[in-house]
Design an enzyme around this catalytic site. Structure first.
Site, short mmCIF file in Angstrom:
data_model
loop_
_atom_site.label_atom_id
_atom_site.label_comp_id
_atom_site.label_asym_id
_atom_site.label_seq_id
_atom_site.Cartn_x
_atom_site.Cartn_y
_atom_site.Cartn_z
N LYS A 188 34.17 -32.47 38.36
CA LYS A 188 32.85 -33.08 38.64
C LYS A 188 33.02 -34.50 39.19
O LYS A 188 34.13 -34.93 39.49
CB LYS A 188 31.99 -33.04 37.37
CG LYS A 188 31.92 -31.65 36.69
CD LYS A 188 31.01 -30.66 37.42
CE LYS A 188 31.23 -29.21 37.01
NZ LYS A 188 30.59 -28.77 35.78
C1 LIG Z 1 30.26 -27.55 34.94
C2 LIG Z 1 28.90 -27.06 34.71
C3 LIG Z 1 28.37 -26.83 33.43
C4 LIG Z 1 29.20 -26.89 32.20
O1 LIG Z 1 29.87 -28.09 32.05
P1 LIG Z 1 30.98 -28.26 30.92
O2 LIG Z 1 31.07 -29.76 30.79
O3 LIG Z 1 32.23 -27.66 31.48
O4 LIG Z 1 30.52 -27.59 29.70
C5 LIG Z 1 27.04 -26.45 33.31
N1 LIG Z 1 26.27 -26.30 34.38
C6 LIG Z 1 26.74 -26.49 35.63
C7 LIG Z 1 25.81 -26.31 36.79
C8 LIG Z 1 28.07 -26.86 35.83
O5 LIG Z 1 28.53 -27.01 37.07
#
Ligand SMILES: *Cc1c(COP(=O)(O)O)cnc(C)c1O
Length: 382
Positions: A188
């Protein structure tokens, strides 16, 4: 392999984490509140609650909004499974709203149709989870005003979108929602390795999420059923979990926040170059909504010819380009098929899935790597 996304860790980040390792607190110390203040401060929301993942943040957000058995949660089919699973964790029923094919975000028109039909049959959802795909905000005025009109709560899944803006205001300010959730997974925009955070302007939701991330325990005498037995005393007043973020994670996140604007600016430079270089290929480059300044988490192209989708993927992967597909429509996952969903339920999401491809875009990506991706795409698609 050039990955579709990866972290950027600086010497300052490493020093921030090692300083915590030498300090008194590895968890439940001063750095988590500092990180919460930094993220909430950036977004303009009043409160920030850090947890060990965005999945956990979605779960406690649903619990804080009292989602339970007999309730309904709606999200987009084009998202990571976590945006839907949070409803199931609470015993609620999950359903979906099809996308706008230009933005890949939940369509406000489809949402309005579905809300109006649900009102007639008494099946309105309690919570809607719009997902800011690729870091580009959903149309939050439209979705927010529908939610108010129908009495539905909103959790924005902004896992892709820290650093992004909608109509000049930062994503996560909760101007049109109850709660916003960010993810700090290494792919991210900024990372804490694993981690997530919920923002809100509602002090009660904030207090509730803070308790829920740590067993539902309070040390606030005002919330107890009787005066404290003594200085050691606490009470469990909700059924919470252990979703706490560690001090090392928060230190990494706090240090990464220093470079948030820089990360997003570099992502925009890369995205602009892709827009220009790919303009004549048989594909569609991402449309950027004029009201939105995207965080540019993902650069997703859709191929003109879906019959070449799989072959193009295989060719690119074999040439070292780590293309990916965000996302397989959630309603087509076996777990959701078993609940009664079938192909054809959300045709725009399924059409998107037959053409979509995420190509590499990340903060440390070099011009040479990008030229390699562009040249390989040209040779594969020509
Ligand atoms: C990455 C992601 C999540 C989950 O994030 P984590 O921190 O890995 O639990 C949820 N929703 C979206 C749209 C994502 O891209």
């Amino acid at each position: 392999m050039i990955p579709y996304g990866r972290q950027d860790i600086s010497q300052n980040d490493i020093e921030a984490v090692t300083a915590v390792l030498r300090s008194d607190f590895l968890t439940q110390g001063p750095v988590v509140p500092s990180f919460e203040a930094a993220v909430a401060g950036w977004s303009g929301a009043k409160h920030g609650i850090a947890v060990n993942s965005a999945t956990s943040a979605l779960h406690i957000a649903c619990l804080a909004l009292d989602l339970g058995p007999g309730d309904r949660l709606w999200t987009s089919p084009i998202t990571f499974v976590a945006s839907a699973n949070c409803g199931l964790y609470c015993g609620a029923t999950v359903d979906f709203v099809d996308i706008d094919p230009a933005t890949y975000n939940m369509s406000p028109e489809r949402l309005e149709e579905k809300l109006s039909a649900a009102k007639r049959t008494g099946t309105l959802p309690k919570i809607i989870v719009p997902v800011h795909m690729c870091g580009q905000s959903c149309d939050m005025e439209a979705i927010g005003s529908l939610a108010r009109a129908y009495g539905v709560a909103i959790i924005e899944d902004a896992s892709h979108a820290i650093g992004g803006h909608w109509q000049g205001a930062p994503v996560g300010n909760c101007a049109h929602s109850d709660i916003t959730v960010f993810s700090f997974h290494p792919v991210k925009i900024i990372t804490t390795a694993e981690g997530g955070l919920a923002t809100t302007n509602d002090p009660e939701l904030a207090a509730r999420m803070e308790r829920l991330r740590s067993h539902g325990i309070t040390r606030d005498p005002d919330l107890m059923t009787h005066a404290p037995d003594g200085p050691w005393y606490y009470q469990q007043i909700d059924l919470g979990l252990n979703y706490r973020m560690t001090e090392m994670q928060a230190a990494l996140g706090l240090s990464q926040m220093d470079r948030l604007e820089q990360f997003v600016a570099h992502r925009h430079t890369l995205a602009d170059r892709y827009d220009a270089a790919l303009a004549d290929l048989p594909l569609t480059t991402p449309w950027r909504h004029p009201n939105s300044h995207s965080a540019c988490h993902l650069y997703i192209v859709t191929l003109d010819d879906p019959t070449r989708h799989r072959e193009a993927f295989e060719a690119l992967r074999s040439k070292g380009i780590g293309v990916n597909l965000h996302y397989i429509p959630v309603h087509l996952q076996p777990y959701y098929r078993n609940m009664g969903f079938s192909p054809g339920d959300f045709p725009l999401s399924e059409a998107y899935y037959s053409r979509a491809m995420s190509i590499p875009l990340f903060a440390t990506m070099t011009e040479v790597q990008q030229e390699n991706v562009i040249g390989t795409l040209e040779s594969v698609l020509e």
